[in-house]
Design an enzyme around this catalytic site. Structure first.
Site, short mmCIF file in Angstrom:
data_model
loop_
_atom_site.label_atom_id
_atom_site.label_comp_id
_atom_site.label_asym_id
_atom_site.label_seq_id
_atom_site.Cartn_x
_atom_site.Cartn_y
_atom_site.Cartn_z
N CYS A 136 0.81 -1.22 0.00
CA CYS A 136 0.00 0.00 0.00
C CYS A 136 0.85 1.27 0.00
O CYS A 136 1.65 1.51 0.91
CB CYS A 136 -0.90 -0.02 1.25
SG CYS A 136 -1.81 1.52 1.46
N TRP A 142 -7.44 -7.22 5.00
CA TRP A 142 -6.05 -7.38 5.46
C TRP A 142 -5.98 -8.41 6.58
O TRP A 142 -6.78 -8.40 7.50
CB TRP A 142 -5.51 -6.04 5.99
CG TRP A 142 -5.44 -4.96 4.96
CD1 TRP A 142 -6.16 -3.82 4.94
CD2 TRP A 142 -4.61 -4.94 3.79
NE1 TRP A 142 -5.82 -3.07 3.84
CE2 TRP A 142 -4.88 -3.73 3.12
CE3 TRP A 142 -3.66 -5.80 3.26
CZ2 TRP A 142 -4.24 -3.37 1.93
CZ3 TRP A 142 -3.02 -5.45 2.07
CH2 TRP A 142 -3.31 -4.26 1.43
N TYR A 144 -5.10 4.75 -9.46
CA TYR A 144 -6.26 3.95 -9.00
C TYR A 144 -7.51 4.31 -9.82
O TYR A 144 -8.33 3.44 -10.13
CB TYR A 144 -6.53 4.19 -7.51
CG TYR A 144 -5.60 3.40 -6.61
CD1 TYR A 144 -5.98 2.17 -6.08
CD2 TYR A 144 -4.33 3.87 -6.30
CE1 TYR A 144 -5.14 1.44 -5.26
CE2 TYR A 144 -3.46 3.15 -5.49
CZ TYR A 144 -3.88 1.93 -4.97
OH TYR A 144 -3.03 1.20 -4.17
N1 LIG Z 1 -7.06 7.72 3.26
C1 LIG Z 1 -6.37 6.57 3.48
C2 LIG Z 1 -6.46 5.59 2.32
C3 LIG Z 1 -5.87 4.29 2.67
C4 LIG Z 1 -6.29 3.18 1.71
O1 LIG Z 1 -7.14 3.36 0.81
N2 LIG Z 1 -5.68 2.00 1.91
C5 LIG Z 1 -6.03 0.84 1.09
C6 LIG Z 1 -4.78 0.06 0.70
S1 LIG Z 1 -3.81 0.80 -0.54
C7 LIG Z 1 -6.83 -0.14 1.93
O2 LIG Z 1 -6.46 -0.41 3.06
N3 LIG Z 1 -7.89 -0.68 1.37
C8 LIG Z 1 -8.67 -1.68 2.02
C9 LIG Z 1 -10.13 -1.53 1.73
O3 LIG Z 1 -10.49 -0.56 1.07
O4 LIG Z 1 -10.89 -2.37 2.18
C10 LIG Z 1 -4.91 6.93 3.77
O5 LIG Z 1 -4.27 7.60 2.95
O6 LIG Z 1 -4.45 6.58 4.83
#
Ligand SMILES: N[C@@H](CCC(=O)N[C@@H](CS)C(=O)NCC(=O)O)C(=O)O
Length: 316
Positions: free
Chosen positions: A63, A96, A191
């Site tokens: 990530c 995760w 993305y």
């Molecule tokens: N706003 C968040 C975005 C984090 C984010 O989108 N992380 C993704 C991984 S790249 C995630 O954990 N996605 C899991 C999901 O959406 O269920 C940040 O910048 O901390």
């Protein structure tokens, strides 16, 4: 995602899209701040005072948002001050998950979503990384990487490398302006391309990505070695995490294939320059990046991981 504290359906990457097929990222949900004296920050509640050894980051090396917090931790010299737990890079049906190599020290959780419900038993939303956890109070501090970058830079100054800062005086406004276009056109732009639901949304995203890369190539050529000349800043971290994943994942899987970073000479040198800074290589793991992105079944149903590209961080 979690609905009122219950995992509701198999994990899928789509976070919602608008009528035009655009990708929308869920806004972060937990926004407390660590401050020098525990006073509340710009959002959230108080009682999160900066202390060495008290806080932990949960990350996945897939990530880019999580890895920018790891980069800040390394660059500021906080690796002995903030603890880290690394999750499996491949998303499972419940999002995760922990590995046996780096199990959850807080509650022996199998999934990150268990920490979200430990923090809030009625939580509704996605369980995203990064997560900043307070081991002393056993609650979540924040799950927004942009906030976490700022608080590492500001609240932990007494334990940081002398004079290290990601927001040098006089540059804050320029950094924020650049960050806004980096986010929209590049960090989230890839993305938007990868998860677009129609041709128009995809083409708009790809146009943004390459217009920004062309612009940054010229900027580094004219005024390098970093985005703001001689000074390394938060913006360089934000750019690096997406550049580092580009040729290995976004070029193929997200169809950002007009050019590779390897085709941009100045950005290639820039990428390698930052990778070579002390501690930064530890925040990059190409195997995790490829396994995680190419493990997204909705984009790559057979799970085949490409063998290339060559290591982008060292000259051939
Ligand atoms: N706003 C968040 C975005 C984090 C984010 O989108 N992380 C993704 C991984 S790249 C995630 O954990 N996605 C899991 C999901 O959406 O269920 C940040 O910048 O901390």
């Amino acid at each position: 995602m979690l609905i009122k504290g219950v995992w509701s359906e198999p994990w899928h990457p789509y976070q919602g899209d608008n009528q035009d097929g655009d990708f929308r990222r869920q806004p972060a949900t937990v926004r407390n701040w660590i401050t020098p004296d525990g006073q509340a920050g710009p959002t959230g509640v108080n009682e999160f005072a900066a202390e060495p050894g008290r806080y932990r980051l949960y990350v996945s090396l897939l990530c880019p948002w999580a890895c920018r917090t790891l980069m800040a931790r390394q660059w500021l010299g906080l690796s002995k001050v903030i603890k880290v737990t690394i999750l499996d890079p491949v998303m499972g049906l419940q999002g995760w998950r922990f590995t046996s190599v780096d199990p959850d020290p807080v509650m022996g959780a199998h999934y990150l979503h268990q920490l979200y419900t430990r923090n809030d038993p009625r939580f509704t939303g996605r369980s995203t990384v990064p997560v900043l956890w307070d081991d002393a109070r056993d609650i979540m501090v924040n799950n927004e990487s942009a906030d976490i970058l700022r608080m590492l830079d500001s609240a932990f100054a007494p334990w940081s490398r002398p004079d290290a800062t990601l927001r040098p005086e006089g540059l804050s406004t320029a950094i924020d302006d650049l960050n806004a276009s980096l986010y929209n056109k590049f960090n989230n732009g890839v993305y938007r391309a990868g998860f677009a639901r129609n041709q128009t949304a995809y083409e708009e995203a790809v146009a943004d990505v390459f217009a920004l890369l062309d612009n940054l190539e010229q900027r580094i050529l004219d005024n390098g070695p970093y985005l703001f000349g001689a000074t390394f800043t938060e913006s360089d971290i934000r750019l690096f995490v997406t550049l580092a994943r580009f040729d290995a994942a976004y070029h193929g899987l997200f169809k950002c294939n007009r050019r590779r970073i390897a085709d941009y000479p100045a950005l290639t040198v820039y990428l390698r320059r930052i990778y070579a800074l002390p501690g930064i290589a530890e925040t990059v793991n190409l195997d995790h990046i490829k396994a995680g992105y190419y493990g997204l079944k909705s984009l790559n149903p057979n799970g085949i991981i490409p063998t290339g590209p060559d290591d982008p961080f060292v000259a051939a």
